[in-house]
Design a protein around this motif. Sequence first.
Motif, PDB file in Angstrom:
ATOM      1  N   GLU A  14       1.222   6.951   2.058  1.00 32.35           N
ATOM      2  CA  GLU A  14       0.186   7.869   2.565  1.00 32.35           C
ATOM      3  C   GLU A  14      -0.966   7.111   3.212  1.00 32.35           C
ATOM      4  OE1 GLU A  14       2.801   9.885  -0.028  1.00 32.35           O
ATOM      5  OE2 GLU A  14       1.597   8.085  -0.434  1.00 32.35           O
ATOM      6  N   GLU A  15      -1.352   5.983   2.621  1.00 26.81           N
ATOM      7  CA  GLU A  15      -2.443   5.192   3.196  1.00 26.81           C
ATOM      8  C   GLU A  15      -2.038   4.599   4.546  1.00 26.81           C
ATOM      9  OE1 GLU A  15      -5.231   1.288   2.208  1.00 26.81           O
ATOM     10  OE2 GLU A  15      -4.110   2.257   0.584  1.00 26.81           O
ATOM     11  N   LYS A  33       0.840  -1.197   0.000  1.00 24.89           N
ATOM     12  CA  LYS A  33       0.000   0.000   0.000  1.00 24.89           C
ATOM     13  C   LYS A  33       0.876   1.248   0.000  1.00 24.89           C
ATOM     14  CE  LYS A  33      -3.942  -2.191   0.227  1.00 24.89           C
ATOM     15  NZ  LYS A  33      -4.852  -2.216  -0.936  1.00 24.89           N
ATOM     16  N   GLU A  34       0.310   2.346  -0.504  1.00 22.94           N
ATOM     17  CA  GLU A  34       1.066   3.596  -0.544  1.00 22.94           C
ATOM     18  C   GLU A  34       1.398   4.067   0.864  1.00 22.94           C
ATOM     19  OE1 GLU A  34       2.211   5.163  -3.174  1.00 22.94           O
ATOM     20  OE2 GLU A  34       1.374   3.682  -4.571  1.00 22.94           O
ATOM     21  N   LYS A  92       6.320   7.288   7.997  1.00 25.03           N
ATOM     22  CA  LYS A  92       6.797   7.555   6.638  1.00 25.03           C
ATOM     23  C   LYS A  92       8.321   7.590   6.609  1.00 25.03           C
ATOM     24  CE  LYS A  92       6.243  10.773   2.788  1.00 25.03           C
ATOM     25  NZ  LYS A  92       5.570  12.017   2.320  1.00 25.03           N
TER      26      LYS A  92
END
Length: 295
Positions: free
Chosen positions: A119-120, A116-117, A154
């Motif tokens: 950001e998600e 998944k990204e 992140k």
Amino acid sequence: AKKLGFEIALDDFDCRKETFKRYLPLMPFLDFIKFDIREMDESVAVKFLKHFQKEKKRVIAEKVEIIEEYHEAMRDGYDLFQGFYFKKPEILEVEVPAQTAKSTVLHIISLIKDDKEVEEIERYARNQPDLVYNLLKYLNSPDLNIPEQVNSLKHALTMLGRDRLMRWLLMYLYAESAGDPVGEALMKTALGRAALMEEAVATSEKDRAYLTGMFSLLDVLFETPMEVIIRGVPLEKEIVQAVTNRGGELGKILEKIELDEKKRLKEIVERNFTNLHTGDIIQMLRKNGVMITEI
């Protein structure tokens, strides 16, 4: 036997006054009393049941053969149940509680494993501020020796990469339960299994082997069937086979490691058996498939 940690059961108690009087001298030493529910009057049995429970005995309803007998024994208040009915029990599926810190970490692992990204993943993590705080504190601890301060998930993903972060997350799952002896032992055993799994495979299989070792004890950590735990995690088929039924090459390696663990545990206990005074040790061994054969 009691001093060595054995728990003692009286079998086939028939709820007759004569039988009770005959076994009265043994009562202080008994932990379990088994009632043959098919051979006694229910109202008399319930009176004895309540009496024994007041005396801190655990009462077992035996020869439970049909579901109606099980429900009746449940209503009467028995502590444990035994009989033909339980040879093929109804399987109940339960979900890992979504609100627990452990299951939240497992979900983040799932997002990472599913590519998944970033950001998600961060968006999900923002809803768990306490967890993220503790996780970052863990990632920044001197023991992990990460070269720079990690200030967000992140950042962790960027600096460590997905595979390495996933390893830290799995370690975190066990570390969160390491405040007690059982949790500490689980973490050490899982890390030991992961290391041995890596040693036993080729370079291309090391990540799968590590994950197999770390996932192999999550059912114990969560106290939930493994099939339920991994249901939402997109693991490779080889890992799933290994941790659920010890199938495939990874499963064979894991099974051998587990057998070696049991052998070492058995040797330690047999060597020190005369110094043990608790039934918990014996029960733990039996749950792990270790039977004491030499004293």
